[in-house]
Design a protein around this motif. Structure first.
Motif, PDB file in Angstrom:
ATOM      1  N   ASP A   1       0.813  -1.255  -0.160  1.00  0.00           N
ATOM      2  CA  ASP A   1      -0.207  -0.204   0.025  1.00  0.00           C
ATOM      3  C   ASP A   1       0.642   1.214   0.030  1.00  0.00           C
ATOM      4  O   ASP A   1       0.480   2.106  -0.446  1.00  0.00           O
TER       5      ASP A   1
ATOM      6  N   ALA B   1       2.283   1.538  -3.486  1.00  0.00           N
ATOM      7  CA  ALA B   1       1.192   1.814  -4.624  1.00  0.00           C
ATOM      8  C   ALA B   1       0.614   3.373  -4.505  1.00  0.00           C
ATOM      9  O   ALA B   1       0.861   4.264  -5.376  1.00  0.00           O
TER      10      ALA B   1
ATOM     11  N   VAL C   1      -0.779   4.517  -7.695  1.00  0.00           N
ATOM     12  CA  VAL C   1      -1.507   3.703  -8.288  1.00  0.00           C
ATOM     13  C   VAL C   1      -2.196   2.685  -7.395  1.00  0.00           C
ATOM     14  O   VAL C   1      -1.931   2.820  -6.196  1.00  0.00           O
ATOM     15  N   SER C   2      -3.155   1.783  -7.860  1.00  0.00           N
ATOM     16  CA  SER C   2      -3.787   0.857  -6.825  1.00  0.00           C
ATOM     17  C   SER C   2      -2.977  -0.313  -6.359  1.00  0.00           C
ATOM     18  O   SER C   2      -1.891  -0.539  -7.250  1.00  0.00           O
ATOM     19  N   GLN C   3      -3.155  -0.945  -5.461  1.00  0.00           N
ATOM     20  CA  GLN C   3      -2.323  -2.081  -4.986  1.00  0.00           C
ATOM     21  C   GLN C   3      -2.545  -3.076  -5.819  1.00  0.00           C
ATOM     22  O   GLN C   3      -1.329  -3.865  -6.152  1.00  0.00           O
TER      23      GLN C   3
ATOM     24  N   THR D   1      -2.833  -2.722  -9.165  1.00  0.00           N
ATOM     25  CA  THR D   1      -1.747  -2.332 -10.343  1.00  0.00           C
ATOM     26  C   THR D   1      -0.478  -2.907  -9.973  1.00  0.00           C
ATOM     27  O   THR D   1       0.344  -3.360 -10.805  1.00  0.00           O
ATOM     28  N   TYR D   2      -0.215  -2.382  -8.775  1.00  0.00           N
ATOM     29  CA  TYR D   2       1.441  -2.773  -8.459  1.00  0.00           C
ATOM     30  C   TYR D   2       1.671  -4.291  -8.447  1.00  0.00           C
ATOM     31  O   TYR D   2       2.558  -4.770  -9.105  1.00  0.00           O
TER      32      TYR D   2
ATOM     33  N   ASN E   1       7.498   5.693 -13.279  1.00  0.00           N
ATOM     34  CA  ASN E   1       7.237   4.897 -12.182  1.00  0.00           C
ATOM     35  C   ASN E   1       8.511   3.886 -11.873  1.00  0.00           C
ATOM     36  O   ASN E   1       8.674   3.382 -10.699  1.00  0.00           O
TER      37      ASN E   1
END
Length: 94
Positions: A21, A24, A29-31, A33-34, A48
């Motif tokens: 978290d 991300a 980005v969202s978790q 996505t990571y 990134n």
């Protein structure tokens, strides 16, 4: 992107002790996505990738598998001895 990138990304995260978290959030980005970056299902932007390398204290070359060296520090410069400078001063220019 190669599996090497995904594997090195995951290794770097685990070695850093950072939580997904936090990472991300740093990337915006969202978790999920990571996690997709780590599984190789998505590719992070170049920006990134640089952020990830900085967060984990590794080089982008390491993330891409171009080197096994994770050290981002530049080797300290060795001071030039005065006697060496005098030798170079005697060499004619041109």
């Amino acid at each position: 992107m190669s599996n090497i990138f995904s594997e090195n990304l995951k290794k770097s995260r685990l070695n850093s002790g950072m939580k997904v978290d936090e990472i991300a959030s740093s990337l915006g980005v969202s978790q999920q996505t990571y996690y997709n970056y780590e599984s190789g299902n998505r590719e992070p932007s170049i920006e990134n990738i640089v952020v990830l390398a900085k967060l984990f204290g590794v080089t982008t070359d390491y993330l891409f598998g171009l080197t096994d060296d994770t050290d981002t520090k530049i080797a300290p410069q060795t001071p030039i001895k005065e006697s060496t400078i005098k030798v170079f001063e005697k060499i004619p220019a041109g």
